[in-house]
Design a protein around this motif. Sequence first.
Motif, short mmCIF file in Angstrom:
data_model
loop_
_atom_site.label_atom_id
_atom_site.label_comp_id
_atom_site.label_asym_id
_atom_site.label_seq_id
_atom_site.Cartn_x
_atom_site.Cartn_y
_atom_site.Cartn_z
N PRO A 1 -5.07 1.90 -3.78
CA PRO A 1 -3.96 1.60 -2.86
C PRO A 1 -2.71 2.41 -3.23
O PRO A 1 -2.48 2.70 -4.41
CB PRO A 1 -3.71 0.10 -3.08
CG PRO A 1 -4.99 -0.43 -3.64
CD PRO A 1 -5.56 0.70 -4.45
N LEU B 1 1.51 2.64 -2.46
CA LEU B 1 2.74 2.12 -1.87
C LEU B 1 3.67 3.30 -1.67
O LEU B 1 4.03 3.99 -2.62
CB LEU B 1 3.39 1.08 -2.80
CG LEU B 1 4.72 0.51 -2.28
CD1 LEU B 1 4.49 -0.32 -1.00
CD2 LEU B 1 5.39 -0.33 -3.34
N LEU C 1 -2.45 0.88 -8.83
CA LEU C 1 -1.65 1.10 -7.63
C LEU C 1 -0.85 2.37 -7.84
O LEU C 1 -0.22 2.54 -8.88
CB LEU C 1 -0.67 -0.07 -7.40
CG LEU C 1 0.34 0.13 -6.27
CD1 LEU C 1 -0.34 0.10 -4.90
CD2 LEU C 1 1.42 -0.95 -6.32
N ILE D 1 2.32 4.54 -6.70
CA ILE D 1 3.59 4.38 -6.00
C ILE D 1 4.19 5.76 -5.81
O ILE D 1 4.32 6.52 -6.77
CB ILE D 1 4.56 3.46 -6.77
CG1 ILE D 1 3.94 2.05 -6.89
CG2 ILE D 1 5.92 3.41 -6.07
CD1 ILE D 1 4.79 1.06 -7.67
N PHE E 1 8.85 0.44 3.29
CA PHE E 1 7.64 0.46 2.47
C PHE E 1 6.42 0.42 3.37
O PHE E 1 6.38 -0.32 4.35
CB PHE E 1 7.61 -0.77 1.55
CG PHE E 1 8.81 -0.85 0.68
CD1 PHE E 1 8.85 -0.19 -0.53
CD2 PHE E 1 9.93 -1.57 1.07
CE1 PHE E 1 9.98 -0.23 -1.34
CE2 PHE E 1 11.06 -1.61 0.28
CZ PHE E 1 11.08 -0.94 -0.93
N ARG E 2 5.42 1.23 3.04
CA ARG E 2 4.13 1.20 3.72
C ARG E 2 3.08 1.17 2.62
O ARG E 2 3.07 2.04 1.74
CB ARG E 2 3.92 2.43 4.61
CG ARG E 2 4.95 2.63 5.71
CD ARG E 2 4.88 1.56 6.80
NE ARG E 2 5.79 1.84 7.89
CZ ARG E 2 7.03 1.39 7.96
NH1 ARG E 2 7.53 0.65 6.99
NH2 ARG E 2 7.79 1.67 9.01
N LEU E 3 2.20 0.19 2.68
CA LEU E 3 1.11 0.09 1.72
C LEU E 3 -0.15 0.61 2.38
O LEU E 3 -0.57 0.11 3.42
CB LEU E 3 0.92 -1.35 1.24
CG LEU E 3 -0.16 -1.55 0.19
CD1 LEU E 3 0.16 -0.82 -1.10
CD2 LEU E 3 -0.36 -3.04 -0.09
N LYS F 1 -4.23 1.62 2.16
CA LYS F 1 -5.50 1.38 1.48
C LYS F 1 -6.55 2.14 2.28
O LYS F 1 -6.64 1.96 3.49
CB LYS F 1 -5.79 -0.12 1.45
CG LYS F 1 -6.81 -0.51 0.41
CD LYS F 1 -6.79 -2.03 0.24
CE LYS F 1 -7.78 -2.42 -0.83
NZ LYS F 1 -7.82 -3.85 -1.00
N GLU G 1 0.06 -2.96 4.99
CA GLU G 1 1.28 -3.77 4.94
C GLU G 1 2.47 -2.87 5.22
O GLU G 1 2.43 -1.67 4.91
CB GLU G 1 1.48 -4.42 3.55
CG GLU G 1 0.47 -5.48 3.19
CD GLU G 1 0.67 -6.79 3.94
OE1 GLU G 1 1.71 -6.98 4.60
OE2 GLU G 1 -0.24 -7.63 3.86
N ILE H 1 2.09 -6.57 -2.12
CA ILE H 1 1.10 -5.71 -2.75
C ILE H 1 -0.13 -6.47 -3.27
O ILE H 1 -1.26 -6.05 -3.09
CB ILE H 1 1.75 -4.97 -3.96
CG1 ILE H 1 2.86 -4.05 -3.49
CG2 ILE H 1 0.72 -4.21 -4.77
CD1 ILE H 1 3.77 -3.59 -4.62
N HIS I 1 -3.83 -6.87 -2.00
CA HIS I 1 -4.57 -5.64 -1.72
C HIS I 1 -5.05 -4.93 -2.99
O HIS I 1 -5.66 -3.87 -2.90
CB HIS I 1 -3.72 -4.69 -0.87
CG HIS I 1 -3.32 -5.33 0.40
ND1 HIS I 1 -4.19 -5.49 1.47
CD2 HIS I 1 -2.15 -5.91 0.79
CE1 HIS I 1 -3.55 -6.13 2.46
NE2 HIS I 1 -2.33 -6.38 2.07
#
Length: 113
Positions: free
Chosen positions: A24, A26, A55, A57, A80-82, A84, A90, A105, A108
């Motif tokens: 993932p 972020l 994660l 970032i 913010f865009r998460l 995956k 998100e 976060i 996920h």
Amino acid sequence: MISSTPTTVTDRDFATEVLSANQPVLVYFWASWCGPCRLMSPILDKLAAEYGDHLKIVKMEVDPNPESVAVYQVEGVPAFRLFKAGEVVESSEGAISQQKLQSLIAPHLAAPN
């Protein structure tokens, strides 16, 4: 090597760094003129250190990177865009607390081994 600090990305390397990542990601959209963005930076640094092993970032400055800003409909900063598996799972805009960001976060992330 996994980074414990946010990595800077641009429109040019967005696909490689974010969409093709095997974990993932972020994405933190920010601007140098944005006061609330300055408040978010230390929180992102903390999260990068805490979640760095599962994660990724990344930070993207909005003004020099209009393509990604348009594609992911960033209307305000900080945003913010998460991602995956190359998809946004998100999304949030505006300054938020570390706890709120962690709750965005956490669902996920793979459970730690």
